[in-house]
Design a protein around this motif. Sequence first.
Motif, mmCIF file in Angstrom:
data_model
loop_
_atom_site.group_PDB
_atom_site.id
_atom_site.type_symbol
_atom_site.label_atom_id
_atom_site.label_comp_id
_atom_site.label_asym_id
_atom_site.label_seq_id
_atom_site.Cartn_x
_atom_site.Cartn_y
_atom_site.Cartn_z
ATOM 1 N N VAL A 84 54.733 20.367 -4.835
ATOM 2 C CA VAL A 84 54.791 21.752 -5.301
ATOM 3 C C VAL A 84 54.177 22.649 -4.232
ATOM 4 C CG1 VAL A 84 54.037 23.389 -7.053
ATOM 5 C CG2 VAL A 84 54.695 21.063 -7.725
ATOM 6 N N SER A 85 53.065 22.187 -3.653
ATOM 7 C CA SER A 85 52.419 22.897 -2.555
ATOM 8 C C SER A 85 51.507 21.918 -1.818
ATOM 9 C CB SER A 85 51.606 24.098 -3.054
ATOM 10 O OG SER A 85 50.524 23.650 -3.862
ATOM 11 N N VAL A 86 51.223 22.231 -0.585
ATOM 12 C CA VAL A 86 50.273 21.460 0.230
ATOM 13 C C VAL A 86 49.317 22.456 0.866
ATOM 14 C CG1 VAL A 86 49.964 19.936 2.218
ATOM 15 C CG2 VAL A 86 51.931 19.614 0.708
ATOM 16 N N THR A 87 48.036 22.196 0.755
ATOM 17 C CA THR A 87 47.016 23.043 1.351
ATOM 18 C C THR A 87 46.283 22.230 2.407
ATOM 19 O OG1 THR A 87 46.740 24.302 -0.703
ATOM 20 C CG2 THR A 87 44.986 24.465 0.931
ATOM 21 N N ALA A 88 46.382 22.659 3.668
ATOM 22 C CA ALA A 88 45.787 21.927 4.788
ATOM 23 C C ALA A 88 44.726 22.782 5.455
ATOM 24 C CB ALA A 88 46.861 21.538 5.795
ATOM 25 N N THR A 89 43.616 22.155 5.792
ATOM 26 C CA THR A 89 42.516 22.838 6.478
ATOM 27 C C THR A 89 42.422 22.313 7.906
ATOM 28 O OG1 THR A 89 41.296 23.138 4.408
ATOM 29 C CG2 THR A 89 40.045 23.335 6.461
ATOM 30 N N PHE A 90 42.396 23.238 8.856
ATOM 31 C CA PHE A 90 42.347 22.901 10.275
ATOM 32 C C PHE A 90 41.069 23.439 10.904
ATOM 33 C CE2 PHE A 90 46.832 23.041 9.201
ATOM 34 C CZ PHE A 90 47.361 21.932 9.860
ATOM 35 N N SER A 91 40.581 22.705 11.867
ATOM 36 C CA SER A 91 39.471 23.171 12.689
ATOM 37 C C SER A 91 40.059 23.785 13.949
ATOM 38 C CB SER A 91 38.547 22.002 13.055
ATOM 39 O OG SER A 91 37.563 22.422 13.985
ATOM 40 N N ILE A 92 39.664 25.026 14.255
ATOM 41 C CA ILE A 92 40.159 25.741 15.423
ATOM 42 C C ILE A 92 39.128 25.607 16.540
ATOM 43 C CG2 ILE A 92 40.961 27.966 16.296
ATOM 44 C CD1 ILE A 92 41.507 28.782 13.406
ATOM 45 N N PRO A 93 39.508 25.172 17.720
ATOM 46 C CA PRO A 93 38.539 25.011 18.807
ATOM 47 C C PRO A 93 37.751 26.292 19.060
ATOM 48 C CG PRO A 93 40.640 24.030 19.425
ATOM 49 C CD PRO A 93 40.866 24.770 18.140
ATOM 50 N N ASN A 94 36.435 26.186 18.907
ATOM 51 C CA ASN A 94 35.508 27.300 19.176
ATOM 52 C C ASN A 94 35.775 28.533 18.310
ATOM 53 O OD1 ASN A 94 34.362 25.785 21.384
ATOM 54 N ND2 ASN A 94 36.071 26.454 22.671
ATOM 55 N N ASP A 95 36.408 28.333 17.129
ATOM 56 C CA ASP A 95 36.719 29.511 16.305
ATOM 57 C C ASP A 95 36.759 29.181 14.816
ATOM 58 O OD1 ASP A 95 37.228 32.170 15.860
ATOM 59 O OD2 ASP A 95 39.396 32.008 16.166
ATOM 60 N N GLY A 96 35.937 28.253 14.353
ATOM 61 C CA GLY A 96 35.827 27.986 12.934
ATOM 62 C C GLY A 96 36.995 27.177 12.388
ATOM 63 N N THR A 97 37.410 27.506 11.162
ATOM 64 C CA THR A 97 38.471 26.767 10.487
ATOM 65 C C THR A 97 39.524 27.721 9.942
ATOM 66 O OG1 THR A 97 37.292 26.808 8.372
ATOM 67 C CG2 THR A 97 36.903 24.901 9.826
ATOM 68 N N ALA A 98 40.667 27.160 9.591
ATOM 69 C CA ALA A 98 41.748 27.939 8.985
ATOM 70 C C ALA A 98 42.420 27.076 7.934
ATOM 71 C CB ALA A 98 42.750 28.385 10.036
ATOM 72 N N THR A 99 42.810 27.680 6.818
ATOM 73 C CA THR A 99 43.498 26.974 5.734
ATOM 74 C C THR A 99 44.883 27.566 5.561
ATOM 75 O OG1 THR A 99 41.408 26.497 4.599
ATOM 76 C CG2 THR A 99 43.426 26.349 3.299
ATOM 77 N N VAL A 100 45.884 26.711 5.553
ATOM 78 C CA VAL A 100 47.267 27.168 5.364
ATOM 79 C C VAL A 100 47.849 26.462 4.150
ATOM 80 C CG1 VAL A 100 47.622 27.641 7.814
ATOM 81 C CG2 VAL A 100 48.181 25.397 6.917
ATOM 82 N N THR A 101 48.705 27.159 3.436
ATOM 83 C CA THR A 101 49.345 26.610 2.249
ATOM 84 C C THR A 101 50.853 26.594 2.445
ATOM 85 O OG1 THR A 101 47.571 27.415 0.808
ATOM 86 C CG2 THR A 101 49.644 26.832 -0.242
ATOM 87 N N ILE A 102 51.423 25.421 2.232
ATOM 88 C CA ILE A 102 52.870 25.238 2.328
ATOM 89 C C ILE A 102 53.436 25.272 0.901
ATOM 90 C CG2 ILE A 102 54.690 23.682 3.154
ATOM 91 C CD1 ILE A 102 52.507 22.320 4.862
ATOM 92 N N PRO A 103 54.454 26.072 0.619
ATOM 93 C CA PRO A 103 55.370 26.772 1.512
ATOM 94 C C PRO A 103 55.069 28.241 1.701
ATOM 95 C CG PRO A 103 56.341 26.693 -0.648
ATOM 96 C CD PRO A 103 55.000 26.035 -0.770
#
Length: 237
Positions: A84-103
Amino acid sequence: MRVRLARLVAVGAAAGAVLLGAAGTAQAQPQPQPGTTTISINPGNVPTTAAEAPQGCDPALGGGPYEDRDVWVFNLPDVERDFVSVTATFSIPNDGTATVTIPDADDSAIVRQGTSKAWVIVPEGWTLVSATAVVTGEPEPGLQFVLTHACAASPSPTGSPTGTPTATPTATPTATPTTTPTRTPTGRPTASPTKSELPITGVSGTGTLLPITALGLVAVAVGAFFLVAHRRRNTTG
């Protein structure tokens, strides 16, 4: 009496404000859909960068490779369920984290290729640290989804949506060979002398034989003449 009544009114108003605020907060949160459950990614898949993950570039799953973006592809192994949805959390080099939700995120989608899959394109170099998914069906112990592969950014993108490298045709060499073949002479071949063409070392041939024969005949005739003349003299004398 009036003071006590005023206090009761103030307490009731404050309690009402708290309850209204809580109700508003509850309404702002996404409500779980009936017949769905939330599961986590296989912990063995994280953390990882796109370059460290298994590689695969599919035009139906985000395409690539791209010059400065990574493609991430998730798979739900249970063929009876769908993302139904996927929520992924990424670590950004030298800039904290970001969370994206598909779709919901740009450059993302949920598709079915045998099983339900979700893909998303993010800037190059991000590290996937965690992910959860809402899937159809009732909760099931041990149910997880996986990071099936990624299509890491390439410094020399092909520009093809399939991500298949375009092979450079091999040019046919035009250089002249260093070894020049020896050509067979085209002139008339020199024939080996046959028996009739052997060099003549004695006196032969029509041109030489006729003069010698004639001289011999003349000499014989002269001799015969003198012999007859001599005999006649002896007879008359």
